[in-house]
Design a protein around this motif. Structure first.
Motif, short mmCIF file in Angstrom:
data_model
loop_
_atom_site.label_atom_id
_atom_site.label_comp_id
_atom_site.label_asym_id
_atom_site.label_seq_id
_atom_site.Cartn_x
_atom_site.Cartn_y
_atom_site.Cartn_z
N ARG A 289 0.81 -1.21 0.00
CA ARG A 289 0.00 0.00 0.00
C ARG A 289 0.85 1.27 0.00
NH1 ARG A 289 -3.45 -3.28 3.73
NH2 ARG A 289 -5.37 -3.72 2.57
N SER A 290 2.08 1.19 0.50
CA SER A 290 2.86 2.41 0.68
C SER A 290 4.05 2.53 -0.26
CB SER A 290 3.38 2.48 2.12
OG SER A 290 4.26 1.38 2.39
N ALA A 291 4.46 1.46 -0.93
CA ALA A 291 5.70 1.48 -1.71
C ALA A 291 5.60 2.40 -2.91
CB ALA A 291 6.04 0.07 -2.17
N ASP A 292 6.70 3.10 -3.18
CA ASP A 292 6.78 3.92 -4.39
C ASP A 292 7.95 3.48 -5.27
OD1 ASP A 292 8.87 4.75 -2.85
OD2 ASP A 292 8.25 6.85 -2.71
N THR A 293 8.57 2.33 -4.96
CA THR A 293 9.58 1.73 -5.80
C THR A 293 9.20 0.27 -6.03
OG1 THR A 293 10.92 1.06 -3.89
CG2 THR A 293 11.41 3.21 -4.88
N VAL A 337 -4.32 -10.02 -0.15
CA VAL A 337 -4.94 -10.03 -1.48
C VAL A 337 -5.53 -8.65 -1.80
CG1 VAL A 337 -6.81 -11.01 -2.86
CG2 VAL A 337 -5.39 -12.51 -1.44
N ALA A 338 -6.17 -8.02 -0.82
CA ALA A 338 -6.74 -6.69 -1.05
C ALA A 338 -5.64 -5.67 -1.37
CB ALA A 338 -7.53 -6.24 0.18
N THR A 343 -2.46 -2.16 -5.13
CA THR A 343 -1.13 -1.54 -5.13
C THR A 343 -0.88 -0.73 -6.39
OG1 THR A 343 1.22 -1.97 -4.78
CG2 THR A 343 0.06 -3.52 -6.20
N ARG A 344 -0.13 0.35 -6.21
CA ARG A 344 0.29 1.18 -7.34
C ARG A 344 1.77 0.94 -7.68
NH1 ARG A 344 -4.16 1.16 -8.46
NH2 ARG A 344 -5.72 2.81 -8.26
N ALA A 345 2.43 0.13 -6.89
CA ALA A 345 3.85 -0.18 -7.13
C ALA A 345 3.97 -1.38 -8.06
CB ALA A 345 4.56 -0.48 -5.81
N ALA A 380 -3.01 -14.91 -8.21
CA ALA A 380 -2.93 -15.10 -9.66
C ALA A 380 -4.10 -14.44 -10.37
CB ALA A 380 -2.87 -16.59 -9.99
N LEU A 381 -5.28 -14.52 -9.76
CA LEU A 381 -6.47 -13.91 -10.36
C LEU A 381 -6.33 -12.41 -10.46
CD1 LEU A 381 -9.33 -14.56 -11.42
CD2 LEU A 381 -10.16 -14.19 -9.08
N GLU A 382 -5.55 -11.81 -9.56
CA GLU A 382 -5.39 -10.35 -9.52
C GLU A 382 -4.05 -9.89 -10.15
OE1 GLU A 382 -7.71 -8.42 -8.60
OE2 GLU A 382 -9.07 -9.83 -7.59
N SER A 383 -3.41 -10.78 -10.93
CA SER A 383 -2.10 -10.45 -11.49
C SER A 383 -2.16 -10.34 -13.01
CB SER A 383 -1.07 -11.54 -11.13
OG SER A 383 -0.93 -11.65 -9.73
N GLU A 384 -1.40 -9.39 -13.53
CA GLU A 384 -1.30 -9.27 -14.98
C GLU A 384 -0.42 -10.35 -15.59
OE1 GLU A 384 -2.21 -5.20 -13.35
OE2 GLU A 384 -0.87 -6.84 -12.82
N ASP A 385 0.53 -10.85 -14.82
CA ASP A 385 1.49 -11.82 -15.34
C ASP A 385 1.68 -12.92 -14.30
OD1 ASP A 385 3.59 -13.18 -16.55
OD2 ASP A 385 5.10 -11.71 -16.00
N VAL A 386 1.40 -14.16 -14.71
CA VAL A 386 1.62 -15.33 -13.86
C VAL A 386 2.42 -16.34 -14.67
CG1 VAL A 386 0.59 -17.13 -12.42
CG2 VAL A 386 -0.58 -14.92 -12.70
N THR A 387 3.53 -16.83 -14.10
CA THR A 387 4.40 -17.74 -14.83
C THR A 387 4.83 -18.87 -13.92
OG1 THR A 387 5.25 -15.98 -16.27
CG2 THR A 387 6.62 -17.94 -16.03
#
Length: 399
Positions: A289-293, A337-338, A343-345, A380-387
């Protein structure tokens, strides 16, 4: 400035003569040893070393063929050879001379499949909070016009150049010195795309007066799954290697009281880029929630085990467990999960794929497997990339 890149391979070319490795057998039509002509008058990559040039890493000398044309300056340094042409445009040439072994040493992982880790001397603080560290140059330096870089050697060098302001949005970054350290041309293109580096065919002309191609935006959330020693941690580090700032999030034990584990922790910490920060915590939701990197979380398996400890939720040995503890674990997973969803990072997380083995023989083992397996599904359901990573090979998992 127009730059002719007539060759892009390592000193022996790709394929290397008389090399029997799989990479050299696959590559076609092949690449010539690196040779670069600046403005039609100055050649980099020839066989003659620059007189008095500095050594890179105590071994690699940076070649400059022929005398410097009038008005040009060549400055060797720890980053490589910086050439300034009349008009002030600057080129950094940082290609390794010797051909490297076809297979780099694998990154280490812990016996549990997660990378060992430990808190760095700088902790998770930003560079500003640290007051600078080795390699910092204070204010950002002026960006270079072109960087010719052996990114297969140490891609984190590019991240450090970006951090110091030497590589900016208008800097052309082109891969040179490529060879059988990468298994195929397709894998070379995949890796360099992760790092924002161009791969060009031999004979390409780069015009630095034009802006470089826009990089493909990376996925915000990446989940890498795999078994023990699958290569998932190495792939996670690869994904973020060229970022100017990364916070490595360690979720497992630091190794205190276990000399063998502590050696693993130190070895893993030493191989990470010096400019990365480290946070040793189980508050993943708070960081998300707080990371900017960018964050590298390694890993979710040790996080689940730590949460079970913190919530006193392990079975009591008779097949039962504290209902309050199990509810607390579920609440922590819900919160993670929430936070992952919001997240914006940029975040790359490593987790164990626990569904391929036999059913664990203990209640605690089954509870751990079920909890982590469900968490993997939800993230995984909330991810753009799962490998899925198997024996170092990548199997993308489309939705």
């Amino acid at each position: 400035m127009k730059v002719l890149i007539s060759g892009t391979a390592g000193a022996s070319g790709w394929p290397a003569p008389d090399c029997g490795c799989a990479s050299c057998a696959r590559v076609t039509p092949g690449r010539r040893p690196t040779s670069v002509v600046l403005d039609g008058s100055l050649t980099l990559g020839g066989s003659l070393p620059l007189d008095g040039s500095a050594a890179l890493d105590g071994a690699v000398r940076l070649p400059l063929s022929g005398p410097l044309p009038p008005g040009c300056r060549a400055s060797p340094g720890p980053d490589g050879l910086t050439v300034t042409i009349p008009g002030g445009q600057r080129v950094l040439y940082a290609a390794s001379s010797p051909s490297s072994p076809p297979v780099p040493p694998p990154h280490g992982e812990s016996p549990h499949g997660e990378s060992p880790h430990g808190e760095s001397p700088h902790g998770g603080a930003s560079r500003e909070e640290r007051g600078g560290q080795e390699g910092d140059t204070g204010d950002a330096e002026e960006a270079l016009n072109l960087v010719l870089l052996d990114v297969l050697d140490r891609p984190e060098r590019l991240g450090d150049l970006r951090r110091r302001g030497l590589v900016g949005e208008r800097t052309h970054v082109v891969a040179v010195g490529v060879d059988h350290r990468v298994p195929t041309e397709a894998e070379l293109i995949r890796r360099t795309a992760l790092w924002g580096v161009r791969v060009v065919p031999d004979g390409t002309v780069v015009d630095t007066s034009e802006p470089p191609p826009a990089p493909v935006p990376p996925p915000r959330r990446t989940l890498l799954l795999g078994g023990s020693r699958s290569g998932k941690s190495a792939e996670a580090e690869l994904r973020l290697a060229a970022e100017p700032e990364v916070l490595y999030v360690a979720t497992g034990p630091s190794g205190d009281g276990d000399p063998e584990w502590l050696r693993r922790v130190r070895a893993h910490r030493d191989r990470r880029p010096a400019h990365w920060g480290t946070a040793e915590t189980t508050d993943l939701a708070g960081l998300l929630r707080s990371a900017d990197t960018p964050l590298l979380i390694d890993g979710l398996g040790t996080w689940v085990a730590a949460v079970f400890d913190e919530c006193d939720a392990w079975p009591d040995g008779t097949g039962g467990n504290s209902g309050d503890g199990a509810d607390a674990v579920a609440a922590r997973c819900d919160d993670l999960v929430a936070a992952w969803r919001q997240t914006r990072a940029r975040v790359v997380a490593v987790s164990d794929e626990v569904g391929l083995g036999v059913v664990p023989g203990t209640a605690s083992g089954r509870m751990f497997r079920d909890t982590l397996g469900r968490l993997n599904q939800r993230l995984a359901l909330e991810s753009e990339d799962v490998t899925l990573v198997v024996a170092g090979r990548l199997l993308p998992l489309p939705i």
